[in-house]
Design a protein around this motif. Structure first.
Motif, mmCIF file in Angstrom:
data_model
loop_
_atom_site.group_PDB
_atom_site.id
_atom_site.type_symbol
_atom_site.label_atom_id
_atom_site.label_comp_id
_atom_site.label_asym_id
_atom_site.label_seq_id
_atom_site.Cartn_x
_atom_site.Cartn_y
_atom_site.Cartn_z
ATOM 1 N N GLU A 143 -16.013 5.936 1.316
ATOM 2 C CA GLU A 143 -15.282 6.039 2.584
ATOM 3 C C GLU A 143 -13.847 6.513 2.398
ATOM 4 N N THR A 144 -13.527 7.036 1.230
ATOM 5 C CA THR A 144 -12.187 7.585 1.002
ATOM 6 C C THR A 144 -12.150 9.044 1.444
ATOM 7 N N GLY A 145 -10.948 9.622 1.391
ATOM 8 C CA GLY A 145 -10.835 11.047 1.695
ATOM 9 C C GLY A 145 -11.681 11.873 0.753
ATOM 10 N N ASN A 146 -11.658 11.524 -0.550
ATOM 11 C CA ASN A 146 -12.477 12.250 -1.516
ATOM 12 C C ASN A 146 -13.956 12.090 -1.217
ATOM 13 N N GLY A 147 -14.360 10.876 -0.843
ATOM 14 C CA GLY A 147 -15.762 10.637 -0.515
ATOM 15 C C GLY A 147 -16.204 11.418 0.704
ATOM 16 N N GLN A 432 10.085 1.395 10.112
ATOM 17 C CA GLN A 432 8.778 1.909 10.522
ATOM 18 C C GLN A 432 7.659 1.172 9.780
ATOM 19 N N VAL A 433 6.434 1.341 10.261
ATOM 20 C CA VAL A 433 5.241 0.833 9.573
ATOM 21 C C VAL A 433 4.631 1.990 8.795
ATOM 22 N N VAL A 434 4.382 1.795 7.504
ATOM 23 C CA VAL A 434 3.722 2.817 6.690
ATOM 24 C C VAL A 434 2.241 2.466 6.625
ATOM 25 N N ILE A 435 1.389 3.340 7.170
ATOM 26 C CA ILE A 435 -0.062 3.120 7.206
ATOM 27 C C ILE A 435 -0.716 4.003 6.150
ATOM 28 N N VAL A 436 -1.351 3.387 5.175
ATOM 29 C CA VAL A 436 -2.057 4.125 4.121
ATOM 30 C C VAL A 436 -3.526 4.242 4.514
ATOM 31 N N GLY A 437 -3.970 5.448 4.813
ATOM 32 C CA GLY A 437 -5.359 5.680 5.214
ATOM 33 C C GLY A 437 -5.491 5.785 6.715
ATOM 34 N N TYR A 438 -6.037 6.929 7.168
ATOM 35 C CA TYR A 438 -6.170 7.153 8.614
ATOM 36 C C TYR A 438 -7.652 7.252 8.983
ATOM 37 N N GLY A 453 5.106 2.147 21.448
ATOM 38 C CA GLY A 453 6.335 2.833 21.087
ATOM 39 C C GLY A 453 6.923 2.423 19.760
ATOM 40 N N MET A 454 6.085 1.897 18.861
ATOM 41 C CA MET A 454 6.580 1.449 17.556
ATOM 42 C C MET A 454 6.390 2.563 16.532
ATOM 43 N N PRO A 455 7.408 2.913 15.758
ATOM 44 C CA PRO A 455 7.305 4.041 14.822
ATOM 45 C C PRO A 455 6.434 3.721 13.614
ATOM 46 N N PHE A 456 5.718 4.708 13.141
ATOM 47 C CA PHE A 456 4.902 4.548 11.941
ATOM 48 C C PHE A 456 4.795 5.892 11.226
ATOM 49 N N VAL A 457 4.507 5.825 9.918
ATOM 50 C CA VAL A 457 4.262 7.006 9.094
ATOM 51 C C VAL A 457 2.903 6.823 8.431
ATOM 52 N N VAL A 458 2.065 7.836 8.500
ATOM 53 C CA VAL A 458 0.730 7.790 7.892
ATOM 54 C C VAL A 458 0.761 8.495 6.542
ATOM 55 N N ALA A 459 0.157 7.879 5.530
ATOM 56 C CA ALA A 459 -0.043 8.524 4.225
ATOM 57 C C ALA A 459 -1.551 8.654 4.011
ATOM 58 N N ASP A 460 -2.031 9.873 3.842
ATOM 59 C CA ASP A 460 -3.473 10.095 3.726
ATOM 60 C C ASP A 460 -3.740 11.243 2.753
ATOM 61 N N GLU A 461 -4.931 11.202 2.100
ATOM 62 C CA GLU A 461 -5.298 12.218 1.121
ATOM 63 C C GLU A 461 -6.026 13.403 1.742
ATOM 64 N N ASN A 462 -6.231 13.369 3.049
ATOM 65 C CA ASN A 462 -6.925 14.463 3.731
ATOM 66 C C ASN A 462 -5.898 15.398 4.367
ATOM 67 N N ILE A 502 -7.273 1.368 3.690
ATOM 68 C CA ILE A 502 -8.375 2.053 3.022
ATOM 69 C C ILE A 502 -9.383 1.003 2.577
ATOM 70 N N SER A 503 -10.689 1.312 2.750
ATOM 71 C CA SER A 503 -11.719 0.302 2.514
ATOM 72 C C SER A 503 -12.126 0.162 1.055
ATOM 73 N N GLN A 504 -11.911 1.174 0.242
ATOM 74 C CA GLN A 504 -12.436 1.143 -1.120
ATOM 75 C C GLN A 504 -11.504 0.398 -2.064
ATOM 76 N N SER A 505 -12.046 0.110 -3.259
ATOM 77 C CA SER A 505 -11.227 -0.515 -4.296
ATOM 78 C C SER A 505 -10.257 0.520 -4.847
ATOM 79 N N ILE A 506 -8.989 0.285 -4.700
ATOM 80 C CA ILE A 506 -7.978 1.201 -5.217
ATOM 81 C C ILE A 506 -6.925 0.368 -5.935
ATOM 82 N N ASP A 507 -5.899 1.023 -6.436
ATOM 83 C CA ASP A 507 -4.835 0.312 -7.141
ATOM 84 C C ASP A 507 -3.882 -0.310 -6.124
ATOM 85 N N VAL A 508 -4.392 -1.345 -5.441
ATOM 86 C CA VAL A 508 -3.595 -2.000 -4.403
ATOM 87 C C VAL A 508 -2.379 -2.680 -5.020
#
Length: 565
Positions: A143-147, A432-438, A453-462, A502-508
């Motif tokens: 379920e990752t971007g690579n997957g 801001q809120v940094v959201i890893v995985g969209y 109206g709350m600011p956030f930044v998304v970090a994603d591999e796609n 992100i749902s997968q096992s990563i280097d949390v």
């Protein structure tokens, strides 16, 4: 009583021997699937002793393919599929063309006809559904971007092979080989008509599933759920998977695997999709074992002794040639090295479509029997090697970073999506809120924050996700958040909260350590794939940990909103 029970005999022999040899393989630190493949060889027609029913085993394996693709569809939305179209579509087409050319060149060098060479090359170009999905699930990257890229790539390959199987008799006639005769089979206009008809059938099927199925089947699942019967619920899910796959094949000419995949996609719209995936998991695993056993049954070990150099050439094309072609294409499309290695390892094997194409080629008199034997040998060896390739991704990537300046340059190359534009509004750069995985959960949290109206930044591999978010005026960064540079570009030092969705096992742990090193007071919310990992993360004081699917999305969103006021 009639004791001629080939189905029961095949199941008993297949499961029993697969269990024994799979256990032995696991104790020898080998992938269990190697044991399943050897079990198939031992009960196949090419080795002495007991011989199971090959036809029945192949049909049971087809059920495994359907259930596996159905399970993937339950976790794969139309948005996920469309989000990887810019890499999956050109990538799959070009990679198949390159692999077909390599296979055809080898066949022509062996003195085969042009038609046989093309069929042989096509059979080497398409990856196995079952092997790919099991590898992605085993690595926790489904379920990752690579997957998603790998699965989208697979769907494009499957669609292409549907067209090839329909057009092969006519194309064989055009190339002057096989039993295809008569104007109806060799007329280019007839070939064009057949192609158009096939494309129309596939388009109608997909349209029906997306327009009608997305409403009808979730409603049906809800009605069954209201009865309170667990057996009826499981039966409804399995009946939907197998029934839709069968109807897709008979009415629209779509493969069983693709039909089951779209069945899962439409049932994903139901709130019970997570339960459906869990309750069909034992069935999927059991029938996946039979798939590997059936592959082993088709294999004749004599080909290894009679044509070792040709077998070696076939394996090299599948494992090395396809991998290099896929990795090069992914890098050219400006995806990171890790994505390139994951996709190339995913596709470095062949399977069920290759067998079907080889069988049809032999039946039409296009492909020599030796070609089918070589394809089966290549499949068996590449399937056995595939887990090794996946396990080698991380060590190989570390080795490249240390020894290759080119690899380091690839990871540091200028990319406008890897950093926020200079024009980014200041509100996204502090508190801001940094959201890893969209994905599904990340989108829900982002939507709730945006509505308030709350600011956030998304970090994603796609890349396509990041491009779309920027086009909508949202702040987004492309990259792997396990890399400190990605979090730095998301301005984690001034962020209010880090949400790892992100749902997968990563280097949390590494991600959280980086965030807290730059911002000691930052709050963290983490999505965990299972209860065991959640307990480990909580013991390490990683942050607030959530486990689940829809319930997780709601609870995690509520927690984030509460913490940011």
């Amino acid at each position: 009583m009639n004791h001629s029970v080939p189905l029961i005999t095949t199941l008993a022999a297949g499961f029993g021997l697969a269990l024994l040899l799979g256990f032995v393989a696991a104790r020898l630190k080998l992938p269990a699937l190697v044991g399943y493949l050897v079990a198939g060889i031992l009960i196949g027609p090419s080795t002495p002793g007991f011989v199971a029913d090959v036809k029945i085993a192949a049909e049971l394996a087809e059920i495994g393919v359907m259930l596996l693709m159905f399970g993937v569809g339950l976790h794969f939305s139309l948005d996920d599929l469309l989000s990887v179209r810019r890499i999956a579509l050109p990538g799959a087409v070009v990679q198949m063309a390159v692999a077909t050319a390599m296979g055809a060149a080898a066949a022509l060098a062996w003195g085969w006809s042009l038609a046989a060479a093309v069929v042989f090359g096509l059979a080497l170009s398409v990856a196995s559904t079952v092997v790919l999905l099991k590898a992605l699930e085993r690595g926790g990257v489904l379920e990752t971007g690579n997957g998603r890229i790998a699965v989208g790539w697979l769907v494009v390959e499957d669609l292409a092979m549907v067209l090839v199987l329909v057009l092969l008799p006519a194309l064989g006639g055009l190339m002057g080989s096989g039993t295809a005769t008569g104007p109806s089979q060799t007329d280019p206009a007839e070939v064009a008509l057949t192609l158009g008809k096939t494309l129309l059938q596939v388009a109608v099927f997909i349209a029906l599933m997306l327009l009608v199925g997305r409403r009808l089947f979730p409603w049906l699942l809800w009605q069954v759920t209201r009865t309170g019967s667990q057996e009826l619920f499981t039966l409804c899910v399995v009946a939907a998977a197998v029934g839709i796959a069968f109807a897709a094949s008979k009415l629209f000419g779509v493969s069983f695997a693709l039909g089951a995949f779209f069945a899962g996609m439409v049932l994903r719209e139901s709130q019970f999709s997570h339960r459906a995936a869990e309750e069909t998991l034992p069935l999927r695993d059991a029938f996946a074992v039979l798939f590997f056993v059936s592959v082993g049954m088709l294999f004749d070990p004599a080909v290894l002794l009679e044509q070792p150099l040709r077998v070696l050439a076939v394996v090299a094309i599948i494992v090395v040639g396809k991998s290099i072609a896929a990795a090069a294409l992914v890098l050219l499309l400006r995806y990171p090295l890790n994505t390139a290695l994951t996709v190339s390892a995913s596709l470095a094997q062949i399977g069920e479509f290759s067998f079907i194409l080889a069988g049809l080629g032999v039946a039409l008199g296009i492909l020599p029997a030796a070609g089918q034997s070589l394809i089966l040998a290549g499949a068996l060896i590449s399937i056995a090697l595939n887990p090794v390739l996946f396990a080698a991704i991380e060590p190989f990537q570390r080795w490249l970073r240390v020894r290759s300046q080119f690899a380091r340059d690839l990871e540091r190359r200028d990319d406008p999506l890897a950093e926020l534009p200079m024009s980014t509004d200041r509100k996204y750069l502090a508190n801001q809120v940094v959201i890893v995985g969209y994905g599904r959960v990340g989108r829900g949290i982002a939507a709730a924050l945006h509505a308030r109206g709350m600011p956030f930044v998304v970090a994603d591999e796609n890349r396509e996700v990041v491009e779309r978010l920027r086009a909508e005026g949202r702040a987004a960064v492309f990259g792997n958040a396990a890399d400190p540079a990605t979090l730095i570009q998301a301005h984690i030092a001034d962020a209010r909260m880090l949400v790892i969705a992100i749902s997968q096992s990563i280097d949390v742990r590494g991600m959280v350590e980086t965030a807290r090193a730059l911002n000691p007071d930052i709050e963290v919310a983490v999505r965990s794939p299972n209860e065991d990992e959640a307990a480990m993360l909580e013991r390490d004081n990683t942050g607030k940990v959530f486990v689940g699917e829809l319930e997780l999305a709601r609870a995690m969103t509520a927690h984030v909103l509460a913490r940011v006021g």
